[in-house]
Design an enzyme around this catalytic site. Sequence first.
Site, PDB file in Angstrom:
ATOM      1  N   ASP A  53       0.847  -1.182   0.000  1.00 39.94           N
ATOM      2  CA  ASP A  53       0.000   0.000   0.000  1.00 39.94           C
ATOM      3  C   ASP A  53       0.891   1.243   0.000  1.00 39.94           C
ATOM      4  O   ASP A  53       1.580   1.517   0.985  1.00 39.94           O
ATOM      5  CB  ASP A  53      -0.904  -0.023   1.238  1.00 39.94           C
ATOM      6  CG  ASP A  53      -1.933   1.088   1.242  1.00 39.94           C
ATOM      7  OD1 ASP A  53      -1.783   2.050   0.463  1.00 39.94           O
ATOM      8  OD2 ASP A  53      -2.887   1.006   2.048  1.00 39.94           O
ATOM      9  N   ASN A  79       3.056   4.972 -12.006  1.00 36.66           N
ATOM     10  CA  ASN A  79       1.673   5.196 -12.423  1.00 36.66           C
ATOM     11  C   ASN A  79       0.705   5.343 -11.255  1.00 36.66           C
ATOM     12  O   ASN A  79      -0.301   6.043 -11.375  1.00 36.66           O
ATOM     13  CB  ASN A  79       1.228   4.029 -13.307  1.00 36.66           C
ATOM     14  CG  ASN A  79      -0.261   4.021 -13.546  1.00 36.66           C
ATOM     15  OD1 ASN A  79      -0.775   4.670 -14.449  1.00 36.66           O
ATOM     16  ND2 ASN A  79      -1.000   3.267 -12.718  1.00 36.66           N
ATOM     17  N   TYR A 134      -4.956  17.195  -4.554  1.00 39.94           N
ATOM     18  CA  TYR A 134      -4.539  16.394  -5.703  1.00 39.94           C
ATOM     19  C   TYR A 134      -3.692  17.253  -6.648  1.00 39.94           C
ATOM     20  O   TYR A 134      -2.639  16.804  -7.132  1.00 39.94           O
ATOM     21  CB  TYR A 134      -5.769  15.861  -6.429  1.00 39.94           C
ATOM     22  CG  TYR A 134      -5.462  15.100  -7.699  1.00 39.94           C
ATOM     23  CD1 TYR A 134      -5.075  13.761  -7.658  1.00 39.94           C
ATOM     24  CD2 TYR A 134      -5.572  15.710  -8.950  1.00 39.94           C
ATOM     25  CE1 TYR A 134      -4.791  13.065  -8.826  1.00 39.94           C
ATOM     26  CE2 TYR A 134      -5.300  15.023 -10.111  1.00 39.94           C
ATOM     27  CZ  TYR A 134      -4.911  13.696 -10.044  1.00 39.94           C
ATOM     28  OH  TYR A 134      -4.635  13.006 -11.214  1.00 39.94           O
ATOM     29  N   LYS A 138       0.278  16.610  -7.876  1.00 37.03           N
ATOM     30  CA  LYS A 138       0.671  16.413  -9.268  1.00 37.03           C
ATOM     31  C   LYS A 138       1.670  17.480  -9.731  1.00 37.03           C
ATOM     32  O   LYS A 138       2.532  17.200 -10.577  1.00 37.03           O
ATOM     33  CB  LYS A 138      -0.560  16.381 -10.166  1.00 37.03           C
ATOM     34  CG  LYS A 138      -1.365  15.094 -10.012  1.00 37.03           C
ATOM     35  CD  LYS A 138      -0.532  13.859 -10.315  1.00 37.03           C
ATOM     36  CE  LYS A 138      -1.319  12.565 -10.254  1.00 37.03           C
ATOM     37  NZ  LYS A 138      -0.495  11.370 -10.564  1.00 37.03           N
TER      38      LYS A 138
END
Length: 243
Positions: A53, A79, A134, A138
């Site tokens: 995890d 990924n 998020y 990124k």
Amino acid sequence: MAMILVTGASSGLGRHTADALADEGHDVVVHVRDPARLSDGNAARWKGVVAGDLAVPDEIRAVARQARAFGRFDVVVHNAGVLHSPDVSTVNTVAPYVLTALMDRPARLVYLSSSMHRTGSTDLARLSAGTASYDDSKLWVTTLALAFASRWAGTSSHAVDPGWVPTRMGGAGAPDDLAAGHRTQTWLATHPDVTPRTGGYWHHLRTQTPHPASQDEGFQARLLQALESHTGISPDGPATSWT
């Protein structure tokens, strides 16, 4: 043929990337959080499976140890990612950093970004506070990709915006093409003549201009310093135990 690790490969873009690379004859090791999700009768197509995890620090380290048992990879495709989770910075930024630092350096690194990185924050206090969005995560992983591009001679490093595609994360109504979503990272992993050789931000086989901060050497250095402080792991290897 190349030996390639793809993280987050139980489904979605990671699985499509791993399948495409295996179909080309490469030795593909897949990372999954739960090995039971690969019980589809296709285990023989993989060189191996590593499990853990990536939201859990000790399990990120365990994934690195499992991967290193296969030897040096030619390519690592980072990924794995999450969208709506309190673990966005850990899975989307910290895990790729830790795996990169703890594994033998491959010839090629590919990191999954997003067009949403352009609205990310450069406030790195959010990393230690656990308040990153998020978009922040990124921006940071894009910066990480470009930082490693200039850091290690002999290793190319790129960031990829796969588009908004209809995966479990993207949702069934996502407008972009699923095949196009994994084609760029597959190409970057294997094509003999990628231009630029390193340091590209890609979308559908073409380079684009990323957030200016991701290309700023000062911000790259601050991000690497913040990640080293957060994890106790130097970009060039472990420093102290990360708990």
